[in-house]
Design an enzyme around this catalytic site. Structure first.
Site: not given
Ligand SMILES: Cc1ncc(COP(=O)(O)O)c(C=O)c1O
Length: 326
Positions: A3, A223
Site C-alpha cells: 500500500k 532561512y
Molecule cells: C492492517 C494492517 N496490517 C499490516 C500493516 C503493516 O504494518 P507494518 O508496516 O508495521 O508492518 C498495516 C500498516 O499500517 C496495516 O494497516
C-alpha cells in the site's frame, strides 16, 4: 504490504520483484489494487479496508481481489449484492485498537452471516495490534487473548501480525503475516532488536552537491538564520528539500553521508535544497554524492533528529526519480 505505493518504493515494481516470494499483496484501496493488476500482478490482492462503497464489489470480483470486511454496513452490502463468483473475505476483529473491526460480541455473528452467503468463499480471521512495537507492553497479549476469545473455534486461517508482531511476538503468528516496514528493510522497533538488526534498507535517498559557499565566522546560513558559522565554514548546497520528502524539521547535525563519509546537515531545510557542512570534507565539492538515508545513514537516525517516523520518511518521498537496482 505494498500500500501507499509500497511505502514509497513503487508498488508495481516491488510487487513484480516479490511475486515469486509473496503469497499475496495488500493495499489500502481499489485504485491501488487495480494498478497492481494492470502491472501484471496475478497473485491475490487484499483490500485492507475493504470496499468503501458497495458499487466497488463488481470490480472486486471481476479482478479476483480479496476484501476485508470490518463494519456492519459492509456485511449488509454483501448480503444485498449477489455476486457472479465467490469472494474471499478477511473478517476483521477489533481486538483493542479501536480503529476498525467488529467488536467481540458482533464478530461470531458476522462470521456466521458471511458463511451463510453462497457467494463468499474463504473467510480469514484477522485483527491488528496497536502496540506490538512496544516489547514490554502487555497490550499485545491482551489483544491476542481478546482475539482468541472472539474468533477461537471458528474455522479459517488467522492473520494478526504486522512487522513488529512478526518479529517481536512469535506466538501471535498465524497462517498469514502482513509485513510492511520490515519488508523495506527498516526495523519497526525504536530500540535494539537482534533479528531486526539484520534487516537491510531497500531505499537509498541520494542527491548531489550543486553549490559550495566558503563563509567566514559569524555568517548565517539559510532561512531563519538557524545556523550561524562559529568559524570559517565550507557549506555545500544539496538538491533535496522537504518537497522531495526530506523532513523539514530535521535539526542541525542530522547525519548524511558525503561521498561515502559521515557528514551532517546544517541550517534549515528548504523546499528544494538543504545545506551540509563540508568543512571537514575538503575533497567534496559540486557533484559530490550525498546520501540522505539508506545503507550508510540509517533511516532511524534521521528519524531521531527530525520529529518523524520511519514510516512517514519512506512514504513521503516524491518528485525524486526512482532508480531500481536488480
Ligand atoms: C492492517 C494492517 N496490517 C499490516 C500493516 C503493516 O504494518 P507494518 O508496516 O508495521 O508492518 C498495516 C500498516 O499500517 C496495516 O494497516
Amino acid at each position: 504490504m505494498v500500500k501507499a505505493d509500497a511505502y514509497g518504493h513503487g508498488a508495481a515494481r516491488c510487487a513484480l520483484a516479490l511475486q515469486d516470494e509473496a503469497d499475496g499483496f495488500a493495499v489500502a484501496c481499489l485504485e491501488e489494487a487495480l494498478a497492481l493488476r494492470e502491472a501484471g500482478i496475478h497473485k491475490p490482492v487484499l483490500l485492507l479496508e475493504g470496499f468503501f462503497d458497495a458499487d466497488e464489489l463488481a470490480l472486486i470480483v471481476r479482478h479476483g481481489l480479496w476484501t476485508v470486511v470490518h463494519a456492519p454496513w459492509q456485511l449488509e452490502a454483501l448480503e444485498r449484492t449477489p455476486l457472479p463468483a465467490p469472494l474471499d473475505v478477511w473478517l476483521k476483529l477489533d481486538s483493542g485498537m479501536h480503529r476498525v473491526g467488529f467488536d467481540a460480541i458482533a464478530y461470531r455473528d458476522a462470521w456466521q452471516r458471511l458463511r451463510a452467503l453462497p457467494h463468499v468463499g474463504r473467510i480469514v480471521k484477522m485483527s491488528h495490534f496497536a502496540r506490538a512495537d512496544e516489547l514490554d507492553c502487555a497490550r499485545t497479549d491482551e489483544q491476542l487473548a481478546n482475539f482468541a476469545a472472539a474468533a477461537g473455534g471458528l474455522p479459517g486461517e488467522v492473520s494478526v501480525c504486522n512487522s513488529p508482531a512478526l518479529l517481536g511476538w512469535p506466538r501471535a503468528r498465524g497462517q498469514w503475516a502482513r509485513p510492511g516496514l520490515m519488508l523495506y528493510g527498516i526495523s519497526p522497533f525504536a530500540g535494539a532488536h537482534d533479528v531486526a538488526a539484520q534487516l537491510r534498507p531497500v531505499m537509498t535517498l541520494e542527491s548531489k552537491v550543486i553549490a559550495v559557499r566558503e563563509l567566514p565566522a559569524g555568517e548565517p546560513v539559510g532561512y531563519g538564520a538557524r545556523f550561524v558559522t562559529g568559524a570559517p565554514t565550507r557549506i555545500g548546497v544539496v538538491a533535496m528539500g522537504y518537497a522531495d520528502g526530506y523532513p523539514q524539521f530535521a535539526v542541525n547535525g542530522t547525519p548524511v553521508a558525503i561521498d561515502g563519509r559521515p557528514g551532517r546537515l546544517t541550517g534549515r531545510v528548504s523546499m528544494d535544497m538543504l545545506t551540509i557542512d563540508l568543512t571537514d570534507h575538503p575533497q567534496a565539492g559540486v557533484g559530490s554524492a550525498v546520501e540522505l538515508w539508506g545503507n550508510q545513514v540509517p533511516a532511524a537516525q534521521v528519524v531521531a533528529h527530525s520529529q518523524t517516523s520511519a514510516y512517514r520518511l519512506i512514504c513521503g518521498v516524491k518528485r525524486v526519480p526512482l532508480q531500481y537496482v536488480d
